[in-house]
Design a protein around this motif. Structure first.
Motif: not given
Length: 286
Positions: A258-260, A136-144
């Motif tokens: 969809q938001w992510a 389990l990562t995060s959209v924060g693992g792709l976008v600072g």
């Protein structure tokens, strides 16, 4: 023979829901958590529903604790089929104002814990020529994101670690690697992030204060609205995890809403699930 799954961080949120969901689907679940005093709710649910869940202590910032939990499972089961790296914690603060202890903590919990848990199960998955590691990562693992750079840095590291690992353990050893990337989740995770951020008076002065106030106001507004377009429940994310576990050829990366998906589109549009990049890396290096 039942497939067994080791899940970290199961006292609440996605880990809690995943433990129940995997067990309901017929898996043998080893649900681990740092503090066994928080095991009551999961234990009660398991007993009521007669689910095959064993709760173990595992602290992801302790290699000794990780190895002890894995050894306990191997001694009993002789194999581990799935590792779900779920444990993690939010954190939002400027780099300047974060202490050394806080920086080490957010890195240990969100990155090194994943590395050491993965390291602990790999020998057994390699020997059995099968296994799956879902993180389990995060959209924060792709976008600072503002005031989340330390958290995002740890999650970026997880993404890079898993991407590199996937290039050489998937084909020869049949070990599947996937990163599940949620946006906002309405769980204890959010409370932890807020608790680590809103220290009284910490952002009341200094040049960062007006910028942080804009960030805090917007974050609180989103949290209070709890719109389904932004925030998901732990169960909703757990269902995505389950789908990944039961997919024959799971993606390297998958967003959970969809938001992510929309939030990360500029980073992912050329290769949404990471499959093309892994193939390219294999061709380039192997």
């Amino acid at each position: 023979m039942k497939r067994n799954v080791l899940i970290t961080g199961t006292s609440s949120g996605v880990g809690f829901e995943s433990a129940l969901l995997f067990a309901q689907k017929g898996y043998k679940v080893y649900a681990t958590m740092r503090n066994l005093e928080k095991a009551t709710e999961l234990q009660t649910r398991a007993e009521i529903e007669k689910l095959d869940i064993t709760i173990l202590q595992l602290e992801v910032t302790s290699i000794e604790s990780i190895n002890a939990a894995v050894a306990t499972i191997i001694e009993k089961e002789r194999h581990i089929d799935i590792l779900l790296n779920n444990a993690g914690a939010g954190f939002a603060k400027t780099t300047e104002q974060a202490t050394e202890a806080e920086i080490r903590w957010v890195t240990d919990v969100n990155y090194l814990g994943v590395v050491f848990c993965t390291q602990a199960v790999l020998p057994y998955m390699r020997a059995q020529k099968s296994g799956q590691i879902i993180t389990l990562t995060s959209v924060g693992g792709l976008v600072g994101q503002p005031f989340n750079e330390l958290y995002c840095g740890a999650k970026f590291a997880v993404e890079g670690f898993m991407e590199g690992l996937a290039t050489y353990v998937s084909d020869p050893f049949n070990i599947k690697i996937s990163c599940v990337e949620p946006g906002g989740i309405t769980t204890e995770f959010m409370k932890t992030a807020i608790g680590k951020t809103t220290v009284a008076g910490e952002f009341a002065t200094g040049e960062y204060a007006p910028i942080f106030e804009k960030y805090r106001t917007a974050s609180q507004k989103r949290a209070s609205e709890s719109t389904t377009s932004v925030y998901q429940t732990g169960l909703e994310v757990a269902k995505v995890v389950m789908n990944v576990a039961e997919t024959e050829n799971p993606p390297l990366r998958i967003r959970t809403s969809q938001w992510a998906e929309d939030f990360c589109r500029l980073k992912t549009q050329a290769d949404p699930d990471g499959t093309l990049l892994v193939a390219q890396l294999k061709d380039s290096f192997l």
